[in-house]
Design a protein around this motif. Sequence first.
Motif, short mmCIF file in Angstrom:
data_model
loop_
_atom_site.label_atom_id
_atom_site.label_comp_id
_atom_site.label_asym_id
_atom_site.label_seq_id
_atom_site.Cartn_x
_atom_site.Cartn_y
_atom_site.Cartn_z
N ARG A 201 -36.12 -21.37 37.95
CA ARG A 201 -36.66 -20.05 37.44
C ARG A 201 -35.44 -19.06 37.30
NH1 ARG A 201 -39.46 -17.47 42.77
NH2 ARG A 201 -37.42 -17.55 43.99
N THR A 202 -35.48 -18.22 36.44
CA THR A 202 -34.55 -17.21 36.19
C THR A 202 -34.98 -16.00 36.95
OG1 THR A 202 -34.13 -17.94 33.87
CG2 THR A 202 -33.38 -15.87 34.46
N VAL A 203 -34.04 -15.17 37.86
CA VAL A 203 -34.21 -13.96 38.69
C VAL A 203 -33.36 -12.98 38.04
CG1 VAL A 203 -35.01 -15.21 40.63
CG2 VAL A 203 -32.51 -14.43 40.13
N THR A 204 -34.12 -11.75 37.98
CA THR A 204 -33.26 -10.44 37.62
C THR A 204 -32.44 -9.99 38.72
OG1 THR A 204 -35.20 -10.00 36.17
CG2 THR A 204 -33.76 -8.38 36.60
N ASP A 205 -32.76 -9.65 39.84
CA ASP A 205 -32.04 -9.42 40.91
C ASP A 205 -31.57 -10.56 41.79
OD1 ASP A 205 -32.54 -6.75 39.96
OD2 ASP A 205 -34.53 -6.49 41.16
N ILE A 206 -30.30 -10.82 41.61
CA ILE A 206 -29.90 -11.69 42.38
C ILE A 206 -29.33 -11.60 43.89
CG2 ILE A 206 -28.03 -13.68 42.05
CD1 ILE A 206 -27.74 -12.89 39.34
N PRO A 207 -29.70 -11.93 44.95
CA PRO A 207 -29.14 -11.68 46.16
C PRO A 207 -27.90 -12.35 46.42
CG PRO A 207 -31.09 -13.39 46.32
CD PRO A 207 -30.89 -12.99 44.96
N LEU A 208 -27.02 -11.57 47.16
CA LEU A 208 -25.73 -12.13 47.36
C LEU A 208 -25.68 -13.13 48.52
CD1 LEU A 208 -23.33 -9.08 46.99
CD2 LEU A 208 -23.24 -11.23 45.67
N THR B 150 -18.00 -12.79 58.63
CA THR B 150 -18.90 -13.02 57.78
C THR B 150 -19.14 -11.51 57.11
OG1 THR B 150 -19.88 -14.56 59.13
CG2 THR B 150 -21.33 -13.51 57.44
N PHE B 151 -19.28 -11.45 55.76
CA PHE B 151 -19.46 -10.37 55.20
C PHE B 151 -21.19 -10.51 54.71
CE2 PHE B 151 -20.37 -8.64 50.81
CZ PHE B 151 -20.21 -7.30 50.97
N ASN B 152 -21.72 -9.36 55.10
CA ASN B 152 -23.39 -9.67 54.55
C ASN B 152 -23.76 -8.30 54.05
OD1 ASN B 152 -25.91 -10.91 54.44
ND2 ASN B 152 -25.99 -11.33 56.57
N THR B 153 -24.57 -8.23 53.19
CA THR B 153 -24.99 -7.06 52.31
C THR B 153 -26.29 -7.41 51.70
OG1 THR B 153 -24.62 -5.50 50.60
CG2 THR B 153 -23.83 -7.86 50.15
N ASN B 154 -27.32 -6.42 51.74
CA ASN B 154 -28.54 -6.45 51.02
C ASN B 154 -28.67 -6.04 49.53
OD1 ASN B 154 -29.85 -7.52 53.59
ND2 ASN B 154 -30.18 -5.47 54.30
N VAL B 155 -27.09 -5.80 49.04
CA VAL B 155 -27.24 -5.47 47.64
C VAL B 155 -27.32 -6.60 46.78
CG1 VAL B 155 -25.61 -4.45 45.88
CG2 VAL B 155 -25.68 -3.56 48.28
N THR B 156 -28.34 -6.40 45.70
CA THR B 156 -28.39 -7.19 44.62
C THR B 156 -27.41 -7.01 43.34
OG1 THR B 156 -30.29 -6.08 43.89
CG2 THR B 156 -30.69 -7.95 45.71
N VAL B 157 -27.58 -8.12 42.80
CA VAL B 157 -26.56 -7.77 41.56
C VAL B 157 -27.34 -8.37 40.38
CG1 VAL B 157 -24.28 -8.11 42.78
CG2 VAL B 157 -25.50 -9.96 42.06
N THR B 158 -26.79 -8.01 39.09
CA THR B 158 -27.30 -8.66 37.94
C THR B 158 -26.44 -9.70 37.33
OG1 THR B 158 -26.59 -6.82 36.67
CG2 THR B 158 -28.56 -6.50 37.52
N ARG B 159 -26.97 -10.31 36.12
CA ARG B 159 -26.24 -11.34 35.39
C ARG B 159 -25.22 -11.01 34.87
NH1 ARG B 159 -28.76 -14.70 30.27
NH2 ARG B 159 -27.24 -16.33 30.07
#
Length: 496
Positions: free
Chosen positions: A126-133, A223-232
């Motif tokens: 499936r294709t997602v718009t908001d990609i979790p890091l 460990t680097f952790n973030t809730n930011v999502t990225v796009t394609r």
Amino acid sequence: MGPDGEAGPHSGSTVISIVLPDRTGGPAGPEKAALGPLSGDGVKMFRERADHRWTGTERRPRSAGITVDQLSITGMALVFNPAAFWLRRAIWLTIIVCLLVWLCVQLRLCVLRLTEGGTVRTWSRRTVTDIPLPAVTVCHGNRFKKSVVLRHQPAGAASWPSWHRLGYQTLNWSSFDGLDQFYAEASYGWDDMVFFCMVNGSNCTDVGTLASAPTLLNGQCTTFNTNVTVTRRLVSAQLMLGFHELEPLDEFEHNGWHVYLHPQDVHFNDFLFLSGLTASVKVFGNRLHEVKVFRRVTEALPNGEGKGCSTKRDALYAQQQCLGSCMMESMTAGAPPSADQGPPCSVPWVPRTAYPPDTTSCATMEELSAASMDTHQGVDETAFLSWTAECLCAPPCRADQYQLEEHEKWHAEETSIYLSFPEARNATIGAVMLRLSDVEELVAEREAYSADAFISDVGGNLGLMLGGSLLTFVEIVDCVIASCLSRRDKRARVMS
């Protein structure tokens, strides 16, 4: 014409008289007179009834206990109708019997498939718009700083190669106050390894958090952790990491950096590393790496293949705790009875919550050997699999993993990195650019032949072969019960 010249009973038509012979073989008596005259149409109807009974459907009185012809199975009423032509009944009976045999064969195959069990795996994307890091854990390939290790070795015997061979045995334990102090002083921190980290043009420390992850096999990681999502992104990377080496290392002494990708809710440790639940990238000195990563979600059945899995939210944490306890039991199986009293001191790569509150850090090599069961030099994959082979620790039914789809690397001199960072020309550097795919892969485990499929196949075969349904079984049961009750009532009347 009659004898008196008058017209007969049916003037202008053919008159046929039928005389039935006496059953004794003699001539017909007066009581066996002609049945009467029949017209031409009557003769035709008689012949059709006498010679062509294929289409005859006249029913004869039958016992009330026989109710088979009431079933909804196609052709059953015709087979049990005595008034129907015998050849027609025989053909229908043959067809029904053949279909019944074939139905039994198909039902047997369905039952065998249901009893055999087993599972299958299905792949979908499936294709997602908001990609979790993913969570990014960085570890140094050398584990500890050379300068600190040499400072804590005996005077005149300091040697970096001997440290790689013998480890903690080469240290002067009186030069530091417990193993925790040496571990914290000699370990690499985030700033000791990373000189830039960008997420969509923003600094990593501005959009996420950093957490230390002490381990036995990789030293202290971050460990680097973030809730930011990225796009394609089709060309550029969403996450970029730059590494540098600040320690004075000689030629061939640098062992690069390790980058591990794992889900955000999973804490990095040795169990996660040895279980293969992380995607790893080895970044070598003066090399630039570009990696395309995609996310794979695996869903297993609780009672599927293997030893089963757990559907609890903290299933992975519970599995790691179970593996730790099981490994301790396996390691201490051949130890002397005194070792069962518990470790005399604590080690940095084991959480403090696993020890009693008053446990102190190991201060001698003998204490470290006893506390670590002689695994302070590390644990290889073969030993880990051997110790955990008999552990009944259920893994989580749902597992998120990151997989490397593409991996390219270049020498630093072949890129323009020195234009962006001129100060890195005389240093050992490395970089990794992570390009996250917008396509997620789902691997789901399903029953090879479920109960729903069994019911569907039974109903399909029953309808295809006999034109029946599940209600047909109800009709058969009702027919049997009605027939039995009718026979019982008939015997009761005869006896009375």
